[in-house]
Scaffold this motif. Sequence first.
Motif, PDB file in Angstrom:
ATOM      1  N   GLY A 124      74.978  95.656 -38.730  1.00 50.08           N
ATOM      2  CA  GLY A 124      75.866  95.113 -39.621  1.00 50.08           C
ATOM      3  C   GLY A 124      77.237  95.374 -39.514  1.00 50.08           C
ATOM      4  O   GLY A 124      77.848  96.100 -38.633  1.00 50.08           O
ATOM      5  N   GLY A 125      78.342  94.442 -40.077  1.00 50.01           N
ATOM      6  CA  GLY A 125      79.587  94.644 -39.868  1.00 50.01           C
ATOM      7  C   GLY A 125      80.274  95.489 -40.759  1.00 50.01           C
ATOM      8  O   GLY A 125      81.607  95.702 -40.892  1.00 50.01           O
ATOM      9  N   VAL A 126      79.668  96.310 -41.613  1.00 48.76           N
ATOM     10  CA  VAL A 126      80.071  97.208 -42.763  1.00 48.76           C
ATOM     11  C   VAL A 126      79.889  98.601 -42.476  1.00 48.76           C
ATOM     12  O   VAL A 126      78.718  98.847 -41.973  1.00 48.76           O
ATOM     13  N   PRO A 127      80.309  99.559 -43.147  1.00 52.78           N
ATOM     14  CA  PRO A 127      79.910 101.018 -42.902  1.00 52.78           C
ATOM     15  C   PRO A 127      78.640 101.013 -43.458  1.00 52.78           C
ATOM     16  O   PRO A 127      78.265 100.693 -44.505  1.00 52.78           O
ATOM     17  N   ARG A 128      77.874 102.025 -42.797  1.00 57.91           N
ATOM     18  CA  ARG A 128      76.393 102.248 -43.305  1.00 57.91           C
ATOM     19  C   ARG A 128      76.285 103.840 -43.713  1.00 57.91           C
ATOM     20  O   ARG A 128      76.911 104.634 -42.730  1.00 57.91           O
ATOM     21  N   PHE A 129      75.544 104.271 -44.515  1.00 64.31           N
ATOM     22  CA  PHE A 129      75.296 105.521 -45.180  1.00 64.31           C
ATOM     23  C   PHE A 129      74.117 105.941 -45.466  1.00 64.31           C
ATOM     24  O   PHE A 129      73.311 105.011 -45.833  1.00 64.31           O
ATOM     25  N   PHE A 130      73.665 107.066 -45.625  1.00 65.60           N
ATOM     26  CA  PHE A 130      72.309 107.552 -45.922  1.00 65.60           C
ATOM     27  C   PHE A 130      72.310 107.758 -47.237  1.00 65.60           C
ATOM     28  O   PHE A 130      72.974 108.365 -47.913  1.00 65.60           O
ATOM     29  N   SER A 131      71.071 107.383 -47.826  1.00 62.46           N
ATOM     30  CA  SER A 131      70.633 107.669 -49.309  1.00 62.46           C
ATOM     31  C   SER A 131      69.271 107.535 -49.334  1.00 62.46           C
ATOM     32  O   SER A 131      68.639 106.386 -48.973  1.00 62.46           O
ATOM     33  N   GLU A 132      68.411 108.595 -49.603  1.00 62.77           N
ATOM     34  CA  GLU A 132      66.969 108.631 -49.729  1.00 62.77           C
ATOM     35  C   GLU A 132      66.601 107.743 -50.893  1.00 62.77           C
ATOM     36  O   GLU A 132      65.435 107.051 -50.729  1.00 62.77           O
ATOM     37  N   THR A 133      67.144 107.587 -52.005  1.00 68.16           N
ATOM     38  CA  THR A 133      66.833 106.470 -52.805  1.00 68.16           C
ATOM     39  C   THR A 133      67.868 105.416 -52.748  1.00 68.16           C
ATOM     40  O   THR A 133      69.095 105.508 -52.171  1.00 68.16           O
ATOM     41  N   LEU A 134      67.155 104.072 -52.941  1.00 67.47           N
ATOM     42  CA  LEU A 134      67.792 102.811 -52.927  1.00 67.47           C
ATOM     43  C   LEU A 134      67.784 102.023 -54.032  1.00 67.47           C
ATOM     44  O   LEU A 134      66.440 102.372 -54.639  1.00 67.47           O
ATOM     45  N   PRO A 135      68.582 101.265 -54.499  1.00 70.79           N
ATOM     46  CA  PRO A 135      68.048 100.444 -55.534  1.00 70.79           C
ATOM     47  C   PRO A 135      66.816  99.517 -55.246  1.00 70.79           C
ATOM     48  O   PRO A 135      66.575  99.088 -54.170  1.00 70.79           O
ATOM     49  N   SER A 136      66.277  99.303 -56.541  1.00 65.56           N
ATOM     50  CA  SER A 136      65.009  98.711 -56.289  1.00 65.56           C
ATOM     51  C   SER A 136      65.171  97.048 -56.005  1.00 65.56           C
ATOM     52  O   SER A 136      64.134  96.273 -55.588  1.00 65.56           O
ATOM     53  N   SER A 137      66.240  96.444 -56.649  1.00 69.02           N
ATOM     54  CA  SER A 137      66.143  95.247 -56.487  1.00 69.02           C
ATOM     55  C   SER A 137      68.019  94.765 -56.594  1.00 69.02           C
ATOM     56  O   SER A 137      68.753  95.690 -56.905  1.00 69.02           O
ATOM     57  N   PHE A 150      71.014 103.112 -46.110  1.00 71.20           N
ATOM     58  CA  PHE A 150      69.808 103.135 -45.526  1.00 71.20           C
ATOM     59  C   PHE A 150      69.084 104.252 -45.815  1.00 71.20           C
ATOM     60  O   PHE A 150      69.616 105.329 -46.453  1.00 71.20           O
ATOM     61  N   ASN A 151      67.643 104.528 -45.683  1.00 71.22           N
ATOM     62  CA  ASN A 151      66.788 105.677 -46.354  1.00 71.22           C
ATOM     63  C   ASN A 151      66.097 106.333 -45.052  1.00 71.22           C
ATOM     64  O   ASN A 151      65.417 107.170 -45.492  1.00 71.22           O
ATOM     65  N   GLY A 152      66.316 105.915 -43.877  1.00 69.54           N
ATOM     66  CA  GLY A 152      65.742 106.626 -42.720  1.00 69.54           C
ATOM     67  C   GLY A 152      64.208 105.983 -42.389  1.00 69.54           C
ATOM     68  O   GLY A 152      63.651 106.626 -41.814  1.00 69.54           O
ATOM     69  N   LYS A 153      63.654 105.281 -43.398  1.00 68.91           N
ATOM     70  CA  LYS A 153      62.642 104.756 -43.300  1.00 68.91           C
ATOM     71  C   LYS A 153      62.020 103.360 -43.141  1.00 68.91           C
ATOM     72  O   LYS A 153      61.505 102.671 -43.421  1.00 68.91           O
ATOM     73  N   GLY A 154      63.356 102.446 -42.656  1.00 67.11           N
ATOM     74  CA  GLY A 154      63.194 101.249 -42.512  1.00 67.11           C
ATOM     75  C   GLY A 154      64.012 100.479 -43.692  1.00 67.11           C
ATOM     76  O   GLY A 154      64.341  99.221 -43.702  1.00 67.11           O
ATOM     77  N   GLY A 155      64.272 101.079 -44.771  1.00 65.22           N
ATOM     78  CA  GLY A 155      65.082 100.363 -45.871  1.00 65.22           C
ATOM     79  C   GLY A 155      66.386 100.415 -45.829  1.00 65.22           C
ATOM     80  O   GLY A 155      67.113 101.226 -45.478  1.00 65.22           O
ATOM     81  N   LEU A 156      66.967  99.107 -46.261  1.00 67.32           N
ATOM     82  CA  LEU A 156      68.369  98.783 -45.787  1.00 67.32           C
ATOM     83  C   LEU A 156      68.746  97.797 -46.937  1.00 67.32           C
ATOM     84  O   LEU A 156      68.163  96.906 -47.365  1.00 67.32           O
ATOM     85  N   VAL A 157      69.814  98.209 -47.414  1.00 66.33           N
ATOM     86  CA  VAL A 157      70.322  97.253 -48.700  1.00 66.33           C
ATOM     87  C   VAL A 157      72.048  97.094 -48.439  1.00 66.33           C
ATOM     88  O   VAL A 157      72.699  98.135 -48.229  1.00 66.33           O
ATOM     89  N   LYS A 180      65.783  95.173 -47.938  1.00 65.73           N
ATOM     90  CA  LYS A 180      64.727  94.888 -47.016  1.00 65.73           C
ATOM     91  C   LYS A 180      64.210  96.331 -46.278  1.00 65.73           C
ATOM     92  O   LYS A 180      64.623  97.090 -46.339  1.00 65.73           O
ATOM     93  N   LEU A 181      62.936  95.879 -46.059  1.00 63.08           N
ATOM     94  CA  LEU A 181      62.217  96.864 -45.159  1.00 63.08           C
ATOM     95  C   LEU A 181      61.841  96.481 -43.862  1.00 63.08           C
ATOM     96  O   LEU A 181      61.446  95.335 -43.580  1.00 63.08           O
ATOM     97  N   VAL A 182      62.393  97.103 -43.163  1.00 60.98           N
ATOM     98  CA  VAL A 182      62.340  96.889 -41.397  1.00 60.98           C
ATOM     99  C   VAL A 182      61.352  97.514 -40.928  1.00 60.98           C
ATOM    100  O   VAL A 182      61.401  98.671 -40.936  1.00 60.98           O
ATOM    101  N   SER A 183      60.450  96.896 -40.216  1.00 62.61           N
ATOM    102  CA  SER A 183      59.286  97.776 -39.437  1.00 62.61           C
ATOM    103  C   SER A 183      59.800  98.375 -38.362  1.00 62.61           C
ATOM    104  O   SER A 183      60.706  98.081 -37.851  1.00 62.61           O
ATOM    105  N   PRO A 184      59.328  99.459 -37.865  1.00 63.31           N
ATOM    106  CA  PRO A 184      60.053 100.601 -36.953  1.00 63.31           C
ATOM    107  C   PRO A 184      59.746  99.771 -35.614  1.00 63.31           C
ATOM    108  O   PRO A 184      58.528  99.038 -35.481  1.00 63.31           O
ATOM    109  N   PRO A 185      60.443  99.930 -34.741  1.00 66.22           N
ATOM    110  CA  PRO A 185      60.512  99.342 -33.241  1.00 66.22           C
ATOM    111  C   PRO A 185      59.132  99.926 -32.586  1.00 66.22           C
ATOM    112  O   PRO A 185      58.869 101.009 -32.840  1.00 66.22           O
TER     113      PRO A 185
END
Length: 290
Positions: A43-56, A86-93, A114-119
């Motif tokens: 992504g072109g914007v700063p990314r930070f960790f959060s265990e919880t992500l908005p559901s929608s 991102f939540n460290g489990k493939g979740g990104l918003v 989005k839920l991204v599958s692990p490589p």
Amino acid sequence: MQSLGPLRPRFTELLQRPWLAKPFHLRAFSSTPTSDYTSQSRGGVPRFFSETLPSSKGGVISVQGDEFWHMTKVLRLKANDRIELFNGKGGLVGGCIQNVDRNAIDFVALEDPKLVSPPSPEWHVFAAFGTLKGGRADWLVEKCTELGASSVTPLLTERSGIISDNRVERLQRVILAASKQCQRLHEMKLNHPMKIDNLVPLVAKSKLSFIAIAEATPLLGALTSTRKEPCGLIIVGPEGDFTEKEVNMVMEAGATAVGLGPHRLRVETATIAILATLMLWSDSQQVTNP
């Protein structure tokens, strides 16, 4: 001098935040195939960790602790600035900062998560780095994170000591920082220290395991006759090398001995050399054998 297994740090522990009271539900996420992992992690914007992500889309959550400090005190972000979580489990918003308070920011999602599958494939590193000093263990763990190792396990051998709890906490922070820097979406697990005796059964179950041994068959030569597998183990010994007994135990369990050139390598150098080679080899195998 080289060595792989599971101590699993939670990113939440790094930020010293309470555990989630409710389980994490993935059904709110749109599914993204593994092939999209690269595009989603740049992504072109700063990314930070959060265990919880908005559901929608439109959902709002609060971000506190170290990430709040990084956003507001280091990067000096303010209301309406775009960021990603991102939540460290493939979740990104993607979303933006809605409000900045004294101790937290409110993040509003501008899209569905989005839920991204692990490589794939997965390489697990077992390295005897407990006695490394001067930030060398930090460097080893940082580069394993950047290169895409699935896990790193401190290996306990006859010639390597234990790892203190405060050092493990530091390594967990190194993993989080490296994950953010390289925009990795899936956490690299830092497993509990493991003895050789406990590694042997894992080698026996694995279809592909490599142990770095001086004067063994060069790694590239060994790969020419090796069939691709979805996961494997990398085993690196301590600075004093494995004992003959330890080598025999691991090889009798099924590991392949590989060499990394004519020079004597430090533990962290050998670990990164073999991991980088295997990651590139895995990538080339995926291209030629989709």
